[in-house]
Design an enzyme around this catalytic site. Sequence first.
Site, PDB file in Angstrom:
ATOM      1  CG  ASP A 136      -2.255  -0.638   0.955  1.00 40.36           C
ATOM      2  OD1 ASP A 136      -2.464  -1.086  -0.181  1.00 40.36           O
ATOM      3  OD2 ASP A 136      -3.087  -0.708   1.881  1.00 40.36           O
ATOM      4  CG  ASP A 195       2.061  -6.585  11.074  1.00 38.24           C
ATOM      5  OD1 ASP A 195       1.180  -6.890  10.240  1.00 38.24           O
ATOM      6  OD2 ASP A 195       1.795  -6.107  12.191  1.00 38.24           O
ATOM      7  CG  ASP A 197       7.846  -5.170  12.456  1.00 33.73           C
ATOM      8  OD1 ASP A 197       6.719  -5.350  11.972  1.00 33.73           O
ATOM      9  OD2 ASP A 197       8.049  -5.052  13.680  1.00 33.73           O
ATOM     10  CG  ASP A 290      -5.482  -7.448  15.201  1.00 34.26           C
ATOM     11  OD1 ASP A 290      -6.336  -6.828  15.869  1.00 34.26           O
ATOM     12  OD2 ASP A 290      -4.283  -7.131  15.195  1.00 34.26           O
TER      13      ASP A 290
END
Length: 533
Positions: A136, A195, A197, A290
């Site tokens: 994105d 994610d 990281d 989530d």
Amino acid sequence: MERLTSTQIIPDAFQGARDDVTMQFAMIWGQIKAPLIVPLLRLAVAICLIMSLMLFIERVYMGIVIVLVKLFGRKPDRRYRWEPMKDDVEAGNSIYPMVLVQIPMYNEREVYQLSIGAACGLSWPSDRIIIQVLDDSTDPTIKDMVELECQRWASKGINIKYEVRDSRNGYKSGALKEGMKRSYVKSCDYVAIFDADFQPEPDFLRRTIPFLVHNPELGLVQTRWKFVNADECLMTRMQEMSLDYHFTVEQEVGSSTYAFFGFNGTAGVWRIAALNEAGGWKDRTTTVEDMDLAVRASLKGWEFLYLSSVKVKNELPSTLKAYRYQQHRWSCGPANLFRKMFLEIITNKVMTSWKKVHVIYSFFLVRKIVAHLVTFIFYCVVLPATVLVPEVEVPKWGAVYIPSIITILNAVGTPRSLHLLVFWILFENVMSLHRTKATFIGLLEAGRVNEWIVTEKLGDALKSKANKAAKKPRFRFGERLHLLELGTGAYLFFCGCYDVVFGKNHYFIYLYAQAIAFFIVGLGCVGTFVPRS
């Protein structure tokens, strides 16, 4: 001579006016104190003591459960069937289920290579896995870099897809939802989410997927986070203490007793059938999409499993600004979700009554709302106010014993940081100001309820930052002042001074220490102290 006399008269006039203001203030205070202030403060103390007891009972209960889990060895492979995936010469790779790995990212210049590389390095047959990078990014340069990285891995034979969309509607949940619409996803049985990281170990899928394959009632397998930059500064050490308790105790208790806990949004594997039955990703709460999915899946009867033995490397926010935004999301989102789903949980026909009590009372009310409110309102507002109003007393068990036990129970998750316990208490009290504000925003559905700001990540930049740490001063002012912290610090400092001069000297040491903590955070200096292990 006349001029000299006039000069002497001016200070006397100011002194007289100041004395008049002081006397008027004292008179007003005396008139409203007994009929208004004292009853209101007593009511506030009573409410805070009730909330403290709720939190205390919850913490003790979870501590007992964890001890029993350890004593009786209720390990995941004893509660659920688990067998390793074995190669079959005749069937070939077809015995392996098809797995989709999703990596949502947004302008992740520092970490995109780490996460993509880790996902592509997962030990799983190459024809039974699809890596899906959901980009994105709004920075064209970063977009090109991410696309080139995907092409590089594709040239090595990795089945990797680079996906973009026209708008950022729904933010992370919108990207994940859009990714699930791709035609090739229909062939997949499970989806692992990381994610940008997060860096899973190569055996991640081999340790998690078998639980889902052999236990059809399981909808989610969640793994633990491992923080690569916990020693970067004092602030990251404080975060490690808080999150270690969450994973060591809260997630473990939810998994061991109710088969329910909140999905952490990353480092987990979903059964796609469970995800679809729950209604898929929704953007009604963009800050905790989530948790929203986890609650809806639980309402459909799906069970969750937490694997503490599987750890996925990631990084903690290393700047105060990033941490404040993250805590706003994590506090505002659950409160808003509780507001939206309370009736839906109550009226659900599938979930057992006992699990409903756990979800509504323990998971939402105590951990996501009461824990934030009591920390700030009681310890930073009401307790200091009793110094100014000695007619209102807080029992010692409420002011000392219960907070001490709660603190000790919270600290057991990170034994290596026990010497930092006092700093952790002060830091948590300061951050409770923002968590309380965010909680009210979520409950009232105010303006910033769906604010989404991606947490800044540094990735490899952490190494160069650490190398330069010796050259930088260990203390510096932040980029801007934070007036809420400074104002609260001034209030606590005033209460401490009042306790020394007029009070019973019960809390002045705590008040001074907490005031200093608020001043440090207010000046933006908290992230510059490097801890000594």
